[in-house]
Design a protein around this motif. Structure first.
Motif, PDB file in Angstrom:
ATOM      1  N   ARG A 129       0.825  -1.202   0.000  1.00 34.74           N
ATOM      2  CA  ARG A 129       0.000   0.000   0.000  1.00 34.74           C
ATOM      3  C   ARG A 129       0.858   1.250   0.000  1.00 34.74           C
ATOM      4  O   ARG A 129       0.356   2.347  -0.233  1.00 34.74           O
ATOM      5  N   GLU A 152      -3.084   1.765 -14.281  1.00 31.83           N
ATOM      6  CA  GLU A 152      -3.888   0.655 -13.762  1.00 31.83           C
ATOM      7  C   GLU A 152      -3.412   0.237 -12.379  1.00 31.83           C
ATOM      8  O   GLU A 152      -4.216  -0.080 -11.498  1.00 31.83           O
ATOM      9  N   GLU A 155      -4.458   2.583  -9.456  1.00 32.75           N
ATOM     10  CA  GLU A 155      -5.873   2.499  -9.091  1.00 32.75           C
ATOM     11  C   GLU A 155      -6.062   1.551  -7.913  1.00 32.75           C
ATOM     12  O   GLU A 155      -6.926   1.760  -7.060  1.00 32.75           O
ATOM     13  N   GLU A 156      -5.238   0.509  -7.870  1.00 31.32           N
ATOM     14  CA  GLU A 156      -5.327  -0.459  -6.773  1.00 31.32           C
ATOM     15  C   GLU A 156      -4.408  -0.091  -5.615  1.00 31.32           C
ATOM     16  O   GLU A 156      -4.737  -0.335  -4.461  1.00 31.32           O
ATOM     17  N   TYR A 157      -3.261   0.509  -5.925  1.00 34.73           N
ATOM     18  CA  TYR A 157      -2.291   0.880  -4.889  1.00 34.73           C
ATOM     19  C   TYR A 157      -1.951   2.362  -5.045  1.00 34.73           C
ATOM     20  O   TYR A 157      -0.880   2.722  -5.531  1.00 34.73           O
ATOM     21  N   GLN A 323       4.934  -6.844  -7.211  1.00 29.79           N
ATOM     22  CA  GLN A 323       3.551  -6.807  -7.676  1.00 29.79           C
ATOM     23  C   GLN A 323       3.443  -6.067  -9.010  1.00 29.79           C
ATOM     24  O   GLN A 323       2.736  -6.499  -9.925  1.00 29.79           O
TER      25      GLN A 323
END
Length: 335
Positions: A129, A152, A155-157, A323
């Motif tokens: 995070r 992309e 958007e998640e992290y 990741q």
């Protein structure tokens, strides 16, 4: 009898640390196939049993897991009561495993190992995070592809930061070898023993010329035909120049450079101005139909370059970098 282990964790409002308990499902084959009983086992009880079974000593086990001997004894007694079997045989001089205890020990070890692995994975997700991902990248990939993948990813992290070093193929490779970045995107490294190279895409070279140029309407053009036109190329230090020179080494006729630049984007600028023609890899060409520049496939020979990710195999990547690396491979191969 078949034992199936599950674990679940929860955080009590009054507790700072997660509490974990094991759900043990016992299937009694001697009764019927549908007979299953479930019980809750505290993981600390399992740790106490494993420590005692491995050290064959209550004193040594209590010291290793920082419990008093009476507390250790109570935990093992509680585990045995929950399972309804004796796991340890106690004498005044030594501790030994019962037959059931010997069978249960490897299962208990495996359960604790699986739990530790799961908790580490959760921790890594939390660490992703925040953090920094450092990438060295050839300019064409940095401009035409990398922003989509980064968009992309964040958007998640959203708290992950990026440092992008856009440089030539040789400099990208050297940055990876020197551990200055987490990984690189470049043309070189497939034969270098100091790095691991993961090919992503093999792309051909195209002719780039103005739409009013006589070659713009052709279905394909040979390299030999370029000798009659002002040819724009990159300098000899460029990985793209090396690829073209090697591919054309055996050609009887090859284009003679009229302009030499350092970057592929400069080549496009000269083409757009009508100063000459250039041979460029597909990724460096405009993604959408360009009002002034036309592209035509080149043949005899067909020249391609392989773009890939290079990493130092001994370097340990951060969870955030690992990741992003996996997402990069997936997204690039999809495209």
């Amino acid at each position: 009898m078949l034992l199936v282990f599950l674990w679940r964790g929860f955080i009590s409002p009054r507790m700072e640390k997660p509490c974990h308990e094991v759900v043990v499902c016992v299937k009694c084959n001697d009764l019927n196939d549908n007979c299953t009983a479930c019980m809750n086992i505290d993981l600390e009880d399992l740790k106490a049993f494993v420590a005692t079974a491995e050290m064959r000593s209550f004193r040594a086990a209590s010291e290793s897991i920082h419990l008093s001997q009476p507390a250790l004894t109570r935990r093992i007694q509680k585990l045995e009561a929950t399972l309804g079997v004796s796991l340890l045989e106690r004498t005044t001089r030594r501790v030994s495993l019962t037959a059931v205890g010997r069978d249960f020990l490897p299962r208990a070890r495996r359960l604790l190992d699986d739990l530790e692995t799961s908790l580490l994975s959760v921790r890594e997700i939390a660490e992703r995070r925040s953090g920094l991902v450092s990438i060295a990248c050839i300019p064409t990939a940095a401009y035409y592809f990398l922003p989509d993948v980064i968009g992309e990813f964040i958007e998640e992290y959203p708290s992950i930061r990026f440092r992008i070093v856009d440089a030539g193929a040789n400099d990208v490779l050297q940055s990876v070898i020197n551990r200055e970045v987490d990984f690189g995107i470049t043309l070189l490294g497939a034969d270098d023993p100091e790095v691991a190279f993961e090919p992503l895409i093999e792309e051909p070279f195209y002719l780039a010329c103005r739409r009013d140029h006589p070659l713009s309407e052709r279905d394909q053009v040979t390299w030999a035909e370029l000798v009659d036109h002002r040819f724009i190329t990159v300098g000899r230090a460029s990985g793209n120049r090396l690829i073209m020179d090697l591919a054309l080494a055996g050609a009887q006729v090859r284009p003679r450079p009229y302009y030499e630049v350092q970057h592929l984007s400069t080549s496009l600028g000269l083409v757009e101005a009508g100063l000459g023609v250039a041979a460029l890899p597909r990724m460096s060409l405009p993604a959408d139909p360009h009002p002034l520049i036309a592209t035509v496939p080149l043949k005899d020979p067909t020249v391609t370059r392989t773009v890939g990710v290079v990493r130092a195999p001994q370097a340990k990547a951060t969870p955030a970098a690992e990741q992003f690396y996996r997402m990069l491979l997936t997204r690039w191969k999809d495209i």
